[in-house]
Every structure is written in structure tokens, then in C-alpha cells.
Design a protein around this motif. Structure first.
Motif, PDB file in Angstrom:
ATOM      1  N   ASP A 122      51.465  21.121  10.484  1.00 30.42           N
ATOM      2  CA  ASP A 122      52.185  20.554  11.620  1.00 30.42           C
ATOM      3  C   ASP A 122      51.956  19.053  11.746  1.00 30.42           C
ATOM      4  OD1 ASP A 122      53.804  21.529  14.102  1.00 30.42           O
ATOM      5  OD2 ASP A 122      52.358  20.097  14.899  1.00 30.42           O
ATOM      6  N   ILE A 123      50.712  18.605  11.593  1.00 29.80           N
ATOM      7  CA  ILE A 123      50.442  17.174  11.753  1.00 29.80           C
ATOM      8  C   ILE A 123      51.062  16.373  10.612  1.00 29.80           C
ATOM      9  CG2 ILE A 123      48.221  17.160  10.535  1.00 29.80           C
ATOM     10  CD1 ILE A 123      49.139  15.150  13.691  1.00 29.80           C
ATOM     11  N   VAL A 124      51.076  16.933   9.404  1.00 28.80           N
ATOM     12  CA  VAL A 124      51.675  16.231   8.261  1.00 28.80           C
ATOM     13  C   VAL A 124      53.191  16.125   8.445  1.00 28.80           C
ATOM     14  CG1 VAL A 124      52.154  16.384   5.787  1.00 28.80           C
ATOM     15  CG2 VAL A 124      49.842  16.797   6.632  1.00 28.80           C
ATOM     16  N   VAL A 153      32.292  11.283  17.980  1.00 27.89           N
ATOM     17  CA  VAL A 153      33.649  10.742  17.816  1.00 27.89           C
ATOM     18  C   VAL A 153      34.565  11.245  18.931  1.00 27.89           C
ATOM     19  CG1 VAL A 153      35.692  10.802  16.334  1.00 27.89           C
ATOM     20  CG2 VAL A 153      33.443  10.407  15.325  1.00 27.89           C
ATOM     21  N   SER A 154      34.442  12.517  19.288  1.00 27.86           N
ATOM     22  CA  SER A 154      35.270  13.078  20.366  1.00 27.86           C
ATOM     23  C   SER A 154      34.999  12.374  21.682  1.00 27.86           C
ATOM     24  CB  SER A 154      34.995  14.576  20.509  1.00 27.86           C
ATOM     25  OG  SER A 154      35.311  15.266  19.333  1.00 27.86           O
ATOM     26  N   GLY A 155      33.723  12.100  21.967  1.00 24.74           N
ATOM     27  CA  GLY A 155      33.382  11.396  23.201  1.00 24.74           C
ATOM     28  C   GLY A 155      33.948   9.994  23.264  1.00 24.74           C
ATOM     29  N   LEU A 156      34.078   9.348  22.096  1.00 23.46           N
ATOM     30  CA  LEU A 156      34.653   8.002  22.045  1.00 23.46           C
ATOM     31  C   LEU A 156      36.178   8.034  22.153  1.00 23.46           C
ATOM     32  CD1 LEU A 156      32.464   6.472  19.170  1.00 23.46           C
ATOM     33  CD2 LEU A 156      32.273   6.010  21.621  1.00 23.46           C
ATOM     34  N   LEU A 157      36.804   9.059  21.573  1.00 25.69           N
ATOM     35  CA  LEU A 157      38.265   9.112  21.528  1.00 25.69           C
ATOM     36  C   LEU A 157      38.878   9.673  22.817  1.00 25.69           C
ATOM     37  CD1 LEU A 157      38.818  10.521  17.919  1.00 25.69           C
ATOM     38  CD2 LEU A 157      39.106   8.158  18.672  1.00 25.69           C
ATOM     39  N   LEU A 158      38.204  10.642  23.435  1.00 25.96           N
ATOM     40  CA  LEU A 158      38.802  11.375  24.545  1.00 25.96           C
ATOM     41  C   LEU A 158      39.201  10.507  25.741  1.00 25.96           C
ATOM     42  CD1 LEU A 158      39.681  14.131  25.595  1.00 25.96           C
ATOM     43  CD2 LEU A 158      37.356  14.457  26.481  1.00 25.96           C
ATOM     44  N   PRO A 159      38.368   9.554  26.197  1.00 28.12           N
ATOM     45  CA  PRO A 159      38.784   8.751  27.366  1.00 28.12           C
ATOM     46  C   PRO A 159      40.129   8.046  27.170  1.00 28.12           C
ATOM     47  CG  PRO A 159      36.451   8.430  26.930  1.00 28.12           C
ATOM     48  CD  PRO A 159      36.987   9.216  25.776  1.00 28.12           C
ATOM     49  N   SER A 181      44.012  11.722  16.840  1.00 26.74           N
ATOM     50  CA  SER A 181      42.675  11.986  17.379  1.00 26.74           C
ATOM     51  C   SER A 181      42.440  13.487  17.504  1.00 26.74           C
ATOM     52  CB  SER A 181      42.505  11.312  18.747  1.00 26.74           C
ATOM     53  OG  SER A 181      42.585   9.916  18.642  1.00 26.74           O
ATOM     54  N   GLY A 182      43.375  14.167  18.151  1.00 25.35           N
ATOM     55  CA  GLY A 182      43.226  15.603  18.344  1.00 25.35           C
ATOM     56  C   GLY A 182      43.236  16.376  17.047  1.00 25.35           C
ATOM     57  N   ALA A 183      44.152  16.028  16.151  1.00 19.34           N
ATOM     58  CA  ALA A 183      44.280  16.766  14.894  1.00 19.34           C
ATOM     59  C   ALA A 183      43.062  16.577  14.005  1.00 19.34           C
ATOM     60  CB  ALA A 183      45.544  16.319  14.163  1.00 19.34           C
ATOM     61  N   CYS A 184      42.529  15.365  13.924  1.00 19.28           N
ATOM     62  CA  CYS A 184      41.359  15.115  13.084  1.00 19.28           C
ATOM     63  C   CYS A 184      40.126  15.841  13.611  1.00 19.28           C
ATOM     64  CB  CYS A 184      41.088  13.612  12.997  1.00 19.28           C
ATOM     65  SG  CYS A 184      42.240  12.708  11.941  1.00 19.28           S
ATOM     66  N   VAL A 185      39.925  15.779  14.920  1.00 17.36           N
ATOM     67  CA  VAL A 185      38.786  16.486  15.512  1.00 17.36           C
ATOM     68  C   VAL A 185      38.924  17.989  15.296  1.00 17.36           C
ATOM     69  CG1 VAL A 185      37.684  17.104  17.709  1.00 17.36           C
ATOM     70  CG2 VAL A 185      38.214  14.716  17.199  1.00 17.36           C
ATOM     71  N   ARG A 186      40.124  18.510  15.471  1.00 21.04           N
ATOM     72  CA  ARG A 186      40.352  19.947  15.305  1.00 21.04           C
ATOM     73  C   ARG A 186      40.116  20.387  13.864  1.00 21.04           C
ATOM     74  NH1 ARG A 186      42.737  24.165  17.815  1.00 21.04           N
ATOM     75  NH2 ARG A 186      43.940  25.655  16.588  1.00 21.04           N
ATOM     76  N   MET A 187      40.683  19.680  12.927  1.00 17.87           N
ATOM     77  CA  MET A 187      40.533  20.052  11.520  1.00 17.87           C
ATOM     78  C   MET A 187      39.083  19.912  11.070  1.00 17.87           C
ATOM     79  SD  MET A 187      42.559  21.139   9.105  1.00 17.87           S
ATOM     80  CE  MET A 187      42.366  21.529   7.367  1.00 17.87           C
ATOM     81  N   SER A 188      38.422  18.859  11.496  1.00 18.71           N
ATOM     82  CA  SER A 188      37.014  18.658  11.142  1.00 18.71           C
ATOM     83  C   SER A 188      36.150  19.766  11.721  1.00 18.71           C
ATOM     84  CB  SER A 188      36.536  17.297  11.650  1.00 18.71           C
ATOM     85  OG  SER A 188      37.322  16.251  11.141  1.00 18.71           O
ATOM     86  N   LEU A 189      36.423  20.141  12.962  1.00 19.71           N
ATOM     87  CA  LEU A 189      35.665  21.210  13.601  1.00 19.71           C
ATOM     88  C   LEU A 189      35.853  22.533  12.873  1.00 19.71           C
ATOM     89  CD1 LEU A 189      33.952  22.219  16.030  1.00 19.71           C
ATOM     90  CD2 LEU A 189      36.110  22.639  17.230  1.00 19.71           C
ATOM     91  N   ILE A 241      41.760  21.850  21.372  1.00 20.32           N
ATOM     92  CA  ILE A 241      42.759  22.763  21.943  1.00 20.32           C
ATOM     93  C   ILE A 241      43.881  21.984  22.618  1.00 20.32           C
ATOM     94  CG2 ILE A 241      43.117  24.695  23.523  1.00 20.32           C
ATOM     95  CD1 ILE A 241      40.250  25.509  23.107  1.00 20.32           C
ATOM     96  N   GLY A 242      43.553  20.825  23.179  1.00 20.81           N
ATOM     97  CA  GLY A 242      44.569  20.027  23.862  1.00 20.81           C
ATOM     98  C   GLY A 242      45.700  19.608  22.949  1.00 20.81           C
ATOM     99  N   ILE A 243      45.386  19.250  21.700  1.00 16.94           N
ATOM    100  CA  ILE A 243      46.441  18.805  20.790  1.00 16.94           C
ATOM    101  C   ILE A 243      47.375  19.955  20.433  1.00 16.94           C
ATOM    102  CG2 ILE A 243      44.997  19.174  18.736  1.00 16.94           C
ATOM    103  CD1 ILE A 243      47.707  16.464  19.242  1.00 16.94           C
ATOM    104  N   THR A 244      46.831  21.155  20.243  1.00 15.01           N
ATOM    105  CA  THR A 244      47.707  22.283  19.902  1.00 15.01           C
ATOM    106  C   THR A 244      48.542  22.713  21.102  1.00 15.01           C
ATOM    107  OG1 THR A 244      45.918  23.854  20.383  1.00 15.01           O
ATOM    108  CG2 THR A 244      46.180  23.152  18.104  1.00 15.01           C
ATOM    109  N   ASN A 245      47.968  22.615  22.301  1.00 17.38           N
ATOM    110  CA  ASN A 245      48.747  22.954  23.491  1.00 17.38           C
ATOM    111  C   ASN A 245      49.903  21.985  23.693  1.00 17.38           C
ATOM    112  OD1 ASN A 245      46.875  24.942  23.829  1.00 17.38           O
ATOM    113  ND2 ASN A 245      46.287  24.385  25.897  1.00 17.38           N
ATOM    114  N   HIS A 246      49.705  20.726  23.335  1.00 17.40           N
ATOM    115  CA  HIS A 246      50.778  19.746  23.436  1.00 17.40           C
ATOM    116  C   HIS A 246      51.849  19.946  22.361  1.00 17.40           C
ATOM    117  CE1 HIS A 246      48.544  17.479  26.403  1.00 17.40           C
ATOM    118  NE2 HIS A 246      49.469  16.540  26.424  1.00 17.40           N
ATOM    119  N   VAL A 247      51.389  20.124  21.119  1.00 13.22           N
ATOM    120  CA  VAL A 247      52.299  20.092  19.979  1.00 13.22           C
ATOM    121  C   VAL A 247      52.878  21.465  19.656  1.00 13.22           C
ATOM    122  CG1 VAL A 247      52.533  19.456  17.552  1.00 13.22           C
ATOM    123  CG2 VAL A 247      51.063  18.113  19.052  1.00 13.22           C
ATOM    124  N   LEU A 248      52.034  22.497  19.654  1.00 18.59           N
ATOM    125  CA  LEU A 248      52.465  23.826  19.223  1.00 18.59           C
ATOM    126  C   LEU A 248      52.878  24.731  20.375  1.00 18.59           C
ATOM    127  CD1 LEU A 248      49.749  24.626  16.505  1.00 18.59           C
ATOM    128  CD2 LEU A 248      52.004  23.624  16.180  1.00 18.59           C
TER     129      LEU A 248
END
Length: 363
Positions: free
Chosen positions: A104-106, A144-150, A276-284, A20-27
Motif C-alpha cells: 500500500d505505501i509503495v 524515533v516514534s517519540g520524535l515523529l509523533l508530535p 512516518s507511520g509506515a516506517c514505524v509499522r514495518m520496522s515494528l 495503527i494510526g497510519i493503517t486506520n487513515h489509509v486502509l
């Protein structure tokens, strides 16, 4: 089987913070600035109040369903007459979210740092990663999210503090120069974005620990905070009217970052946050589509996932102007998810308090 490997509630929160963080930033931020201008930040902050009430509603549904799989729970209580429309609605929303995220990410990748790379190539590479992440299961996405988020969070604080030298927070005032409507619209749109937390209802059966109300409160406040921070930063740097004309206000803040006189052009660090945000979001979203459909056999899951990836590849290759996408996001995307995010939990809450069927009472 990947689907039966459970995760902790904290890991699920990491996934949603990135998603959700990536969409709040970008969209979301461009939409808020479009409608709210200077009042948008106050509307976003005020959205916390109704969001807290909505989170309580969400928690009640989680408690009543005992963190069971939502579609199976509805089938057991009311049969396919209720469960099937909910399943179709969740699938439709997932496809919509995934389509907007992909396009949007593309487009952002092509415009910002790979202008000579065909969008088809970008789409294929992005979807390939998301395919394997979704195939590995929710546990892999959570790890992966736990590794990327910090690192994503640290970079966020870095860009915020580095740009203090350019910020004039007096630009956040005065408020309500055009009445209360801009702030109210901003609050509703921010709630619409936050209502994506509704997906927790359809992933709760993958969580081994209890989902607590206090944790949901903290998660919702953090998600709103991820909106308020870059939103106030954009207004303080560029002003409310200039910021409203920018396509990616959060990315433009990265372009302002300099360290002393000799180090600049650090906007490449934003690529880590965005991807990071877009990949996690799309995968989810890909995983959620398969999970809601109840596909358990590995071979069938793989085939369906390949089909979904090809479907989104075709969508990604279809030529759509960025201005058209932005117009759709502004006019109906966020209002739609606000309405669905408000009504669907209310319907589920009513269903949760209806009398049980005899079959369930015996079990």
C-alpha cells in the motif's frame, strides 16, 4: 544486545499510535465508507464500547502473565503443544500486516508524488530504512516514534482546521437510512483494526514500567479517534457517496488545504505523516517476527532480518494491481484480523486461568 534494552509503557504507546494510526487513515477509512457510507462514522464511534471490554480482557492476560514473554510463558505452562501454534499464528499475522503495509505505501508513493520512479526503487529504499530500524531494536523504534509523533499529530490538527471552510457537517445526517447493518459492520471493522493492540501481549516483556488499564483505555480511545476525525472530515467535505469512491480520502483532504489565496498544494506535508507511520509499522513488524522466534544472537538476527527483507522485497516487486489489493482488504483482511483479534485473547485468557504445571509452581 539490542533486544534486552527495555522501553517505557508510554514509548510503546507512541509506537502503536503511529503504527495503527497510519493503517486506520489509509486502509480502514475507505473500507468503512464502502460498507457504511453516511453511517460509518457512527459505527466507528460505537466501536469504543466493545473495545473497552476487549481492552479489559487484554489487561487481565497481561496481569496473569506478569508481563513476561508470552511464548516462553506458554511454553512453561503448557509446552510447545500450545506455544508453537500461537507462535506460527503471530508470525503469519505479522507477515500479512507487513505485506499489506508494504504494497500500500509503495503504490501510494508511486501514484501520489513519484510516478516516474520505479516501484522497485521505492521498495528498496523503504525496506532499507526499516531493516536498519528493526536491527537497532525496539528501543530505537520507540525513540524515533517519540520524535515523529508530535509533528504527525500537529499536522493532523492543521489539516482538520484548515478545511473547516469546506466542511458541511449536516452531511453526517440522517442516519440509518439503509437500516442498522451499515453502522454495525463499520463498528465491527473498526474493532478489527483496533484489535491490532493485541501485539502488546507479545511485546510486553520489553516494557520496564507497568502497563496500566487506564493507559490502555486512553490508547484505544485515541486510536478510534484517529479514525473518526478524518472519516467525518471526508464525509463533511465530499459527501458520503463521493468519499466512498475515493481511494485515499485522508490524502484528498490534504489536497483541499489552502492558506489565504496565495498558498496551496500543501499535500506534500502528508508525505511526512504517511512515511512516518509506515516506517514505524514495518520496522515494528520485522522486529516482532524476530522477537517471537526467540532469536537472540546478533549474527543470527542480522541474517534472519536480511532474509525477511529479501522476502518482502520479492513481494514488493511482484506486480499486483491496486484494485485487487483494495478488494482483498475490503472482503477478507479486516474481517480476518477481527476474528483472530477476538478469539486469540479469549483462548489466552482461558489458558491463563488453567491450573499451573508443577514445574512452574516450584519456580
Amino acid at each position: 544486545m539490542h533486544a534486552i534494552k527495555k522501553i517505557s509503557a508510554l514509548q510503546l504507546y507512541f509506537v502503536f499510535t503511529l503504527s495503527i494510526g497510519i493503517t486506520n487513515h489509509v486502509l480502514l477509512i475507505p473500507v468503512l465508507l464502502h460498507f457504511g457510507r453516511r453511517d460509518s462514522w457512527l459505527g466507528a464511534a460505537a466501536s469504543i464500547i466493545p473495545l473497552v471490554v476487549w481492552v479489559i480482557l487484554l489487561y487481565v492476560i497481561i496481569k496473569k502473565s506478569a508481563q513476561r514473554k508470552m511464548i516462553d510463558w506458554l511454553k512453561q505452562r503448557f509446552g510447545n503443544f500450545i506455544a508453537f501454534p500461537v507462535l506460527i499464528l503471530v508470525l503469519a499475522l505479522s507477515v500479512l500486516h507487513a505485506t499489506i503495509t508494504l504494497k500500500d505505501i509503495v503504490i501510494w508513493t508511486h501514484v501520489s508524488y513519484l510516478p516516474r520512479t520505479p516501484q522497485t526503487v521505492i521498495t528498496i529504499i523503504f525496506l532499507t530504512f526499516c531493516f536498519f530500524a528493526a536491527l537497532a531494536g525496539l528501543r530505537a523504534i520507540a525513540i524515533v516514534s517519540g520524535l515523529l509523533l508530535p509533528a504527525v499529530v500537529l499536522l493532523g490538527f492543521f489539516v482538520m482546521t484548515s478545511n473547516f471552510q469546506y466542511k458541511d457537517y449536516s452531511l453526517l445526517m440522517p442516519l440509518f437510512t439503509h437500516g442498522y447493518e451499515p453502522a454495525i459492520k463499520s463498528a465491527l471493522l473498526t474493532n478489527g483494526a483496533s484489535f491490532e493492540l493485541m501485539a502488546i501481549l507479545f511485546l510486553q516483556h520489553h516494557v520496564s514500567s507497568k502497563i496500566r488499564l487506564s493507559s490502555l483505555f486512553i490508547l484505544s480511545i485515541c486510536i478510534v479517534g484517529l479514525t473518526i476525525g478524518p472519516l467525518t472530515g471526508a464525509i463533511a467535505i465530499f459527501g458520503p457517496f463521493e468519499a466512498a469512491d475515493l481511494r485515499y480520502p485522508a490524502f484528498e483532504q490534504w489536497r483541499m488545504v489552502t492558506i489565504s489565496k496565495y498558498i496551496s498544494h500543501l499535500d506534500f506535508l502528508s508525505i511526512y505523516q504517511w512515511i512516518s507511520g509506515a516506517c514505524v509499522r514495518m520496522s515494528l513488524l520485522l522486529f516482532l517476527m524476530l522477537d517471537v522466534m526467540g532469536v537472540s544472537k546478533p549474527r543470527v538476527r542480522t541474517c534472519l532480518l536480511i532474509g525477511l527483507s529479501i522476502f518482502f522485497l520479492v513481494i514488493g516487486m511482484y506486480p499486483i494491481e491496486d484494485d485487487w489489493i483494495r478488494k482483498q482488504i475490503v472482503t477478507w483482511y479486516y474481517p480476518l484480523i477481527f476474528v483472530v483479534g477476538l478469539l486469540l485473547p479469549l483462548v489466552l485468557l482461558v489458558l491463563a486461568y488453567l491450573p499451573l504445571k508443577r514445574k512452574e509452581q516450584k519456580t
